[in-house]
Write an enzyme that holds these catalytic residues in place. Structure first.
Site, PDB file in Angstrom:
ATOM      1  N   HIS A   1       0.821  -1.223   0.000  1.00  0.00           N
ATOM      2  CA  HIS A   1       0.000   0.000   0.000  1.00  0.00           C
ATOM      3  C   HIS A   1       0.850   1.266   0.000  1.00  0.00           C
ATOM      4  O   HIS A   1       0.424   2.313   0.469  1.00  0.00           O
ATOM      5  CB  HIS A   1      -0.970  -0.016   1.187  1.00  0.00           C
ATOM      6  CG  HIS A   1      -1.992  -1.104   1.090  1.00  0.00           C
ATOM      7  ND1 HIS A   1      -2.743  -1.553   2.154  1.00  0.00           N
ATOM      8  CD2 HIS A   1      -2.387  -1.860   0.030  1.00  0.00           C
ATOM      9  CE1 HIS A   1      -3.552  -2.521   1.751  1.00  0.00           C
ATOM     10  NE2 HIS A   1      -3.349  -2.733   0.478  1.00  0.00           N
TER      11      HIS A   1
ATOM     12  N   CYS B   1       4.445  12.080 -14.515  1.00  0.00           N
ATOM     13  CA  CYS B   1       5.680  11.536 -15.104  1.00  0.00           C
ATOM     14  C   CYS B   1       6.266  10.384 -14.285  1.00  0.00           C
ATOM     15  O   CYS B   1       7.202   9.736 -14.717  1.00  0.00           O
ATOM     16  CB  CYS B   1       6.729  12.634 -15.294  1.00  0.00           C
ATOM     17  SG  CYS B   1       7.542  13.142 -13.751  1.00  0.00           S
TER      18      CYS B   1
END
Ligand code: NAD
Ligand code: ZN
Length: 261
Positions: free
Chosen positions: A127, A138
């Protein structure tokens, strides 16, 4: 639980672990409550005070005011900032030093397994992590401190220094896609282990909770240490409903006794 019962169960767990060649440790928020970080669903859990639906990925993407609030909270420092590993994290690191650990698969974002001495390469963070901030456009990532300094200097919604894209903490939000490599690698390791040791997870968050199930289906021994029930309790070879720190300390005493015999 009575001391004698706890002793007997930790001995059973130690027996499985000392025979293991590839142990996968699967951890949840419950391993870090003794480090002062509250869990979500335990008796003092955050979801007794807050509504999880506020914290979705979709809201972060679509609501500029919420993004500002999120960055303000971020700069204020989360629960994980400054937390120290506890005896359960150190016990897992000891399993690694003894050469028994294949990897730790964790749902936690607090980085405490690494802080206790498990090498980064052996920790799969399903997680995400609070240590990094990532660019959603990006893919570049930046240390938490760098972005925090910008907010403390007055920016309300920091953007990517490389492409001006949208930044977000590297903690996976509700509704955010799971990281692909981590999810596949965790599944592969779970299916290949011979002992799966669950520590401090309610095992109700999917797909994370599939990992111990995959291990069990592949024939691994399943040990579950958690205060409170889990849906996989009936599948466990050893089930210990007790605090992680004390339990793991007893288990590692048993493992070391067996390995030095
Ligand atoms: P959870 O809150 O659903 O379950 C934690 C379980 O641990 C509960 O059953 C609780 O009773 C038990 N527990 C609490 N303290 C314990 C202790 N000292 N010893 C043994 N058991 C103990 O947590 P989860 O299963 O990890 O899943 C919820 C999500 O919460 C995950 O996605 C995780 O990313 C996130 N989370 C992470 C952190 C962290 O990084 N430390 C903290 C809170 C939530
Ligand atoms: Zn960028």
């Amino acid at each position: 639980m009575e001391a004698r019962e706890l002793q007997a169960l930790t001995e059973q767990a130690a027996e499985h672990l000392a025979r293991g060649k590839r142990v996968v440790v699967f951890t949840g928020a419950g391993i870090s409550t003794e480090s002062g970080i509250p869990d979500f669903r335990g008796p003092q859990g955050l979801w007794r005070r807050e509504n999880p639906e506020n914290y979705t990925y979709q809201r972060f993407l679509s609501d500029p005011d919420w993004r500002k609030q999120s960055w303000k909270r971020f700069a204020g420092g989360g629960m994980a900032e400054g937390a120290e590993p506890n005896p359960a994290h150190y016990a897992v690191a000891e399993l690694d030093r003894l050469g028994l650990l294949d990897c730790v698969i964790t749902q936690n974002i607090d980085g405490l397994h690494q802080r206790a001495g498990v090498h980064d390469d052996r920790v799969i963070e399903l997680h995400g992590t609070f240590k990094w901030v990532k660019c959603l456009d990006c893919g570049a990532r930046f240390p938490r401190e760098e972005i925090k300094d910008r907010i403390l200097a007055g920016e309300e919604t920091p953007d990517c220094p490389q492409c001006h894209g949208m930044l977000k903490t590297a903690v996976i939000a509700f509704g955010e896609p799971m990281p692909v490599w981590e999810t596949l690698e965790a599944e592969r390791r779970s299916r290949a282990c011979d002992v799966c040791l669950v520590i401090g997870s309610s095992l109700v968050v999917y797909p994370a909770a599939y990992m111990p199930l995959f291990a069990h289906q592949a024939g691994a021994k399943l040990i579950i240490i958690n205060q409170g029930e889990t849906p996989l309790d009936s599948l466990a070879d050893v089930r210990i409903d007790a605090r992680a720190g004390q339990t793991m300390t007893l288990i590692m005493d048993g493992v070391k006794r067996r390995l030095t015999r």
